[in-house]
Design a protein around this motif. Sequence first.
Motif, mmCIF file in Angstrom:
data_model
loop_
_atom_site.group_PDB
_atom_site.id
_atom_site.type_symbol
_atom_site.label_atom_id
_atom_site.label_comp_id
_atom_site.label_asym_id
_atom_site.label_seq_id
_atom_site.Cartn_x
_atom_site.Cartn_y
_atom_site.Cartn_z
ATOM 1 N N TYR A 110 -1.778 12.485 -1.258
ATOM 2 C CA TYR A 110 -1.129 11.635 -0.277
ATOM 3 C C TYR A 110 0.172 12.287 0.174
ATOM 4 O O TYR A 110 0.902 12.853 -0.629
ATOM 5 C CB TYR A 110 -0.833 10.248 -0.858
ATOM 6 N N ASP A 150 0.824 -1.202 0.000
ATOM 7 C CA ASP A 150 0.000 0.000 0.000
ATOM 8 C C ASP A 150 0.868 1.265 0.000
ATOM 9 O O ASP A 150 0.399 2.346 0.328
ATOM 10 C CB ASP A 150 -0.904 -0.015 1.242
ATOM 11 N N GLN A 186 6.780 8.803 -5.427
ATOM 12 C CA GLN A 186 5.372 8.405 -5.371
ATOM 13 C C GLN A 186 5.090 7.369 -6.457
ATOM 14 O O GLN A 186 5.700 7.396 -7.525
ATOM 15 C CB GLN A 186 4.446 9.624 -5.518
ATOM 16 N N ASP A 187 4.149 6.471 -6.151
ATOM 17 C CA ASP A 187 3.880 5.369 -7.075
ATOM 18 C C ASP A 187 2.469 5.429 -7.660
ATOM 19 O O ASP A 187 1.925 4.407 -8.093
ATOM 20 C CB ASP A 187 4.143 4.022 -6.389
ATOM 21 N N MET A 188 1.862 6.626 -7.674
ATOM 22 C CA MET A 188 0.478 6.761 -8.137
ATOM 23 C C MET A 188 0.353 7.465 -9.472
ATOM 24 O O MET A 188 -0.753 7.789 -9.891
ATOM 25 C CB MET A 188 -0.341 7.487 -7.073
ATOM 26 N N HIS A 244 0.955 10.487 -10.170
ATOM 27 C CA HIS A 244 0.412 11.829 -10.007
ATOM 28 C C HIS A 244 1.270 12.855 -10.727
ATOM 29 O O HIS A 244 2.502 12.766 -10.726
ATOM 30 C CB HIS A 244 0.349 12.201 -8.517
ATOM 31 N N GLU A 273 7.961 10.380 -11.025
ATOM 32 C CA GLU A 273 7.694 9.811 -9.709
ATOM 33 C C GLU A 273 8.595 10.358 -8.608
ATOM 34 O O GLU A 273 8.384 10.049 -7.444
ATOM 35 C CB GLU A 273 7.840 8.282 -9.764
ATOM 36 N N LYS A 279 2.501 4.545 -1.059
ATOM 37 C CA LYS A 279 2.085 5.582 -1.983
ATOM 38 C C LYS A 279 3.168 6.656 -2.139
ATOM 39 O O LYS A 279 3.586 6.963 -3.241
ATOM 40 C CB LYS A 279 0.774 6.198 -1.513
#
Lengths: 111, 114
Positions: free
Chosen positions: B104, B1, B25-27, B29, B72, B3
């Motif tokens: 996040y 999980d 970050q791994d989303m 964004h 990222e 983020k």
Amino acid sequence: QKEVEQDPGPLSVPEGAIVSLNCTYSNSAFQYFMWYRQYSRKGPELLMYTYSSGNKEDGRFTAQVDKSSKYISLFIRDSQPSDSATYLCAMSDTGGFKTIFGAGTRLFVKA
Amino acid sequence: DVKVTQSSRYLVKRTGEKVFLECVQDMDHENMFWYRQDPGLGLRLIYFSYDVKMKEKGDIPEGYSVSREKKERFSLILESASTNQTSMYLCASSLWSGGHYEQYFGPGTRLTVT
């Protein structure tokens, strides 16, 4: 005058109480309003966000925005010890790029 | 999980040292941010980035620079650390899409400059 004013607390309530957390702001250009929860030694977590005035509900949490009074609130129903944290209000006029944060209210919910 | 991750939880540096704080970050964004958090002052924005190689100054950019070479990864650099830069540093990423907003934060890096 700070752009955002938030009572630092601490606020201590018994388990099951309704909690009211509030912020006032001065910049009428703010359109987006957010509430964050921050546990000790952790980063803030976005709880809720609203656009313009009105209410928004998510489970036990309700966010209220009154733009005419420049006043926002977060209500927590049936408060739990796990709700003990610092709550930060925040607002932005550009959808989250330049966001202004309150200093946070420390909440303790006693079992 | 996972983020948003930050390279260190705690750092102790000496005055004048160059300090690098990294955030990943791994989303996927587009937007990434660096804040500092001090008691009684809340979070204050240092820099943000809305795309690779793009950066914008926040409210307190003096004494800091940033780098975003990959989507990222967003790095904060203290060119010459000073004691008044002792603080908690928080990285965040966010997305606005079709009225949906998500953001996040990383766990923070507590930096002490002696």
